[in-house]
Design an enzyme around this catalytic site. Sequence first.
Site, PDB file in Angstrom:
ATOM      1  N   THR A 299      22.984  30.065  55.041  1.00 17.09           N
ATOM      2  CA  THR A 299      22.593  29.488  53.755  1.00 17.09           C
ATOM      3  C   THR A 299      21.215  29.957  53.324  1.00 17.09           C
ATOM      4  OG1 THR A 299      22.065  27.399  52.642  1.00 17.09           O
ATOM      5  CG2 THR A 299      21.708  27.463  54.998  1.00 17.09           C
TER       6      THR A 299
ATOM      7  N   TYR B 118      19.591  20.543  56.868  1.00 16.39           N
ATOM      8  CA  TYR B 118      20.684  21.511  56.706  1.00 16.39           C
ATOM      9  C   TYR B 118      20.188  22.936  56.935  1.00 16.39           C
ATOM     10  CZ  TYR B 118      24.357  24.219  54.404  1.00 16.39           C
ATOM     11  OH  TYR B 118      25.338  25.134  54.125  1.00 16.39           O
TER      12      TYR B 118
ATOM     13  N   ASN C 165      24.378  29.056  45.987  1.00 16.88           N
ATOM     14  CA  ASN C 165      25.256  27.917  45.684  1.00 16.88           C
ATOM     15  C   ASN C 165      26.699  28.343  45.457  1.00 16.88           C
ATOM     16  OD1 ASN C 165      22.828  26.409  45.652  1.00 16.88           O
ATOM     17  ND2 ASN C 165      23.761  24.965  44.215  1.00 16.88           N
TER      18      ASN C 165
ATOM     19  N   ARG D  33      19.321  27.070  40.210  1.00 14.94           N
ATOM     20  CA  ARG D  33      20.034  27.588  41.370  1.00 14.94           C
ATOM     21  C   ARG D  33      20.826  28.841  40.987  1.00 14.94           C
ATOM     22  NH1 ARG D  33      16.939  24.691  43.253  1.00 14.94           N
ATOM     23  NH2 ARG D  33      17.211  22.962  44.715  1.00 14.94           N
TER      24      ARG D  33
END
Length: 244
Positions: free
Chosen positions: A11, A35, A64, A122
């Site tokens: 990520t 996370y 995303n 994002r």
Amino acid sequence: HGVDKFVFSSTCATYGEPEHLPISEDHPQRPINPYGRSKLMVEQVLRDYGRAYGLSSIGLRYFNAAGCDAKGRAGERHDPETHLIPLVLAEAMRVRSGGDPAETRLEVFGNDFPTPDGSCIRDYIHVSDLARAHLIAAERLLTGKTDRDCPAEFYNLANGSGFSVLDVIRACEAVTGISIGYRMAPRRAGDPAVLVGDASLADKVLGWKPEFTDLPSIVSTAWSWMSAAPVGQADERSAHKVEP
């Protein structure tokens, strides 16, 4: 178990607050939430295991993930739902079904970020583009094309364009033709203001580029799937809050 090749879904949250934009793979990794820290831990393990035992791996750092299969074969269904696009579209479906727009339960977390409209920005990448990247990464591993001196490789998967939470709501309105209301809520801890990725390394090494590059096309795939989903599913989703 004899596994010597590994593809890891990582990520962009491993980077934390960006020092420069767009974010490239050599950006410092200082995650600001659990996370991102957990994903970074796995990346570190893959590096160490590769050096110690010869495990070849490719980590793909998602920005995303968004959208649904363009052919309608699969969609997004979480319980509880936390992703922005399905939540906004669920609100559109609630209104389309006769719900009062003034009774919206859609929340946007923060309108005081240092961005043009005050909401988080994002980089949205379509799930089909992500899936294709996994196939390319697996092929690279299986054909032995990885660098022997660098057993763990990492690539950003991003569009390179940023859209704010309010941009997403406006795109959903354009796709659905429905006015979508929302409520403003305070910022949440651990939300960077802007996350936009540089995926030029994936293009150079893997030959991967996103095919879904504009927000309306991503939203349209999600709306098509949601519109064909069982009645009541979207109404249930609309009770949950927005997470960009």
